[in-house]
Design a protein around this motif. Structure first.
Motif, PDB file in Angstrom:
ATOM      1  N   ILE A 107       4.633  -0.176  -5.065  1.00 25.55           N
ATOM      2  CA  ILE A 107       4.169   0.525  -3.868  1.00 25.55           C
ATOM      3  C   ILE A 107       3.588   1.882  -4.227  1.00 25.55           C
ATOM      4  O   ILE A 107       4.021   2.534  -5.181  1.00 25.55           O
ATOM      5  N   GLY A 108       2.607   2.302  -3.455  1.00 23.12           N
ATOM      6  CA  GLY A 108       1.980   3.598  -3.687  1.00 23.12           C
ATOM      7  C   GLY A 108       2.913   4.743  -3.339  1.00 23.12           C
ATOM      8  O   GLY A 108       3.515   4.754  -2.264  1.00 23.12           O
ATOM      9  N   GLU A 109       3.061   5.702  -4.244  1.00 23.61           N
ATOM     10  CA  GLU A 109       3.936   6.843  -4.016  1.00 23.61           C
ATOM     11  C   GLU A 109       3.189   7.948  -3.279  1.00 23.61           C
ATOM     12  O   GLU A 109       1.954   8.067  -3.385  1.00 23.61           O
ATOM     13  N   ARG A 110       3.950   8.758  -2.582  1.00 19.33           N
ATOM     14  CA  ARG A 110       3.356   9.875  -1.850  1.00 19.33           C
ATOM     15  C   ARG A 110       2.544  10.749  -2.807  1.00 19.33           C
ATOM     16  O   ARG A 110       3.055  11.208  -3.823  1.00 19.33           O
ATOM     17  N   PRO A 111       1.276  11.007  -2.507  1.00 17.16           N
ATOM     18  CA  PRO A 111       0.442  11.798  -3.414  1.00 17.16           C
ATOM     19  C   PRO A 111       0.912  13.250  -3.502  1.00 17.16           C
ATOM     20  O   PRO A 111       1.433  13.815  -2.535  1.00 17.16           O
ATOM     21  N   ASP A 139       0.811  -1.212   0.000  1.00 20.22           N
ATOM     22  CA  ASP A 139       0.000   0.000   0.000  1.00 20.22           C
ATOM     23  C   ASP A 139       0.850   1.270   0.000  1.00 20.22           C
ATOM     24  O   ASP A 139       0.581   2.222  -0.726  1.00 20.22           O
ATOM     25  N   GLY A 140       1.907   1.315   0.820  1.00 16.34           N
ATOM     26  CA  GLY A 140       2.747   2.504   0.876  1.00 16.34           C
ATOM     27  C   GLY A 140       1.957   3.737   1.277  1.00 16.34           C
ATOM     28  O   GLY A 140       1.036   3.666   2.098  1.00 16.34           O
ATOM     29  N   LEU A 141       2.302   4.859   0.683  1.00 15.40           N
ATOM     30  CA  LEU A 141       1.652   6.121   1.019  1.00 15.40           C
ATOM     31  C   LEU A 141       0.453   6.436   0.129  1.00 15.40           C
ATOM     32  O   LEU A 141      -0.125   7.512   0.234  1.00 15.40           O
ATOM     33  N   CYS A 142       0.080   5.493  -0.739  1.00 17.34           N
ATOM     34  CA  CYS A 142      -1.068   5.747  -1.620  1.00 17.34           C
ATOM     35  C   CYS A 142      -1.627   4.418  -2.105  1.00 17.34           C
ATOM     36  O   CYS A 142      -1.293   3.958  -3.201  1.00 17.34           O
ATOM     37  N   ALA A 143      -2.472   3.805  -1.296  1.00 24.34           N
ATOM     38  CA  ALA A 143      -3.041   2.512  -1.664  1.00 24.34           C
ATOM     39  C   ALA A 143      -3.876   2.595  -2.939  1.00 24.34           C
ATOM     40  O   ALA A 143      -3.992   1.610  -3.676  1.00 24.34           O
ATOM     41  N   ILE A 144      -4.437   3.771  -3.211  1.00 28.90           N
ATOM     42  CA  ILE A 144      -5.256   3.936  -4.423  1.00 28.90           C
ATOM     43  C   ILE A 144      -4.429   3.619  -5.663  1.00 28.90           C
ATOM     44  O   ILE A 144      -4.883   2.924  -6.578  1.00 28.90           O
ATOM     45  N   GLY A 145      -3.204   4.138  -5.725  1.00 27.82           N
ATOM     46  CA  GLY A 145      -2.355   3.906  -6.886  1.00 27.82           C
ATOM     47  C   GLY A 145      -2.019   2.440  -7.078  1.00 27.82           C
ATOM     48  O   GLY A 145      -1.978   1.941  -8.205  1.00 27.82           O
ATOM     49  N   VAL A 146      -1.776   1.739  -5.985  1.00 28.26           N
ATOM     50  CA  VAL A 146      -1.469   0.318  -6.061  1.00 28.26           C
ATOM     51  C   VAL A 146      -2.688  -0.461  -6.551  1.00 28.26           C
ATOM     52  O   VAL A 146      -2.587  -1.323  -7.426  1.00 28.26           O
TER      53      VAL A 146
END
Length: 242
Positions: free
Chosen positions: A164-168, A108-115
């Motif tokens: 992994i989700g990158e910081r939005p 998930d990282g810092l942006c689960a939406i992207g993943v």
């Protein structure tokens, strides 16, 4: 005051906030409200959570074993406050051995939406392009990039690819990053990995991301290393045409 045509033309080529115009000494109301909305979306993206069951279903067609894990973080608040805990597996985690393979960590990282939106499509293109055998897909919750090092060491992987989700940001709230680490083990640093970022429809395409990752993995296999030792010398013409 109206926006000069030169700035309007430039805005056709970038999502950056340029040529917003002004109202006296301030921004126009529309630009101010747009900024507030984008900032709120970015904050929401940081707090988004991964739908693990949906991710399992999305990667099932790959035909690879799928494993669920969590970091040592108890909740999202601690994830943001304690990055160190996001780099460690929860106590008692058991992972299957997959020596010599490429293990994929979907985090998930810092942006689960992207993943959620982009990781399955990248894996669909990447797995058939691998020179090394593919290992399991490990779906990791509350994960930081370095969690892949412990996962790779536990599985005996030749390499780990973490999606992994990158910081939005204010213009991108669904961006996916890929981190490639050869011979993963605890204690690796960011200098030991290669990163491919901004994977999304408005950034780097799925085909380009998969082709770049496959090239870096082949180069890493020959060199025996990733990170600062591995230079990205992939021919530009090798990327698929848009």
């Amino acid at each position: 005051m109206s926006t000069p045509s030169l700035w309007r033309d430039l805005r056709r080529f970038t999502d950056a906030r340029v040529g917003l115009g002004r109202a006296g000494t301030a921004q126009p109301t529309s630009a101010h409200l747009d900024f507030q909305e984008s900032h709120a979306r970015a904050r929401d993206a940081v707090w988004s959570s991964l739908d693990v069951a949906a991710m399992e279903a999305a990667v099932a067609p790959l035909g690879l074993p799928v494993v669920r894990v969590r970091s040592a973080v108890p909740d999202r608040r601690d994830y943001l406050l304690r990055p160190d805990l996001g780099r460690r597996l929860a106590e008692g985690t058991v992972l299957p051995r997959a020596p010599g393979s490429v293990v994929f960590v979907v985090a998930d990282g810092l942006c689960a939406i992207g993943v959620q939106r982009h990781a399955p499509a990248v894996l669909e293109r990447l797995v058939p392009a691998l020179a090394l055998p593919p290992g399991p897909v490990v779906i990791a919750e509350q994960a930081r990039v370095a969690l892949g090092d412990e996962i790779g060491e536990a599985t005996g992987a030749a390499a780990v690819v973490m999606l992994i989700g990158e910081r939005p940001g204010l213009s991108a709230t669904d961006s996916l990053g890929l981190y490639i680490t050869w011979a993963p083990r605890r204690g690796r640093t960011d200098a030991d990995r290669n990163c491919i970022s901004n994977v999304r429809p408005g950034g780097l395409s799925y085909d380009e991301a998969a082709a770049k990752t496959a090239w870096l993995l082949r180069a890493a296999q020959g060199l025996g290393a990733t990170g600062v030792a591995l230079k990205d010398e992939m021919p530009a013409g090798a990327l698929p045409a848009p």
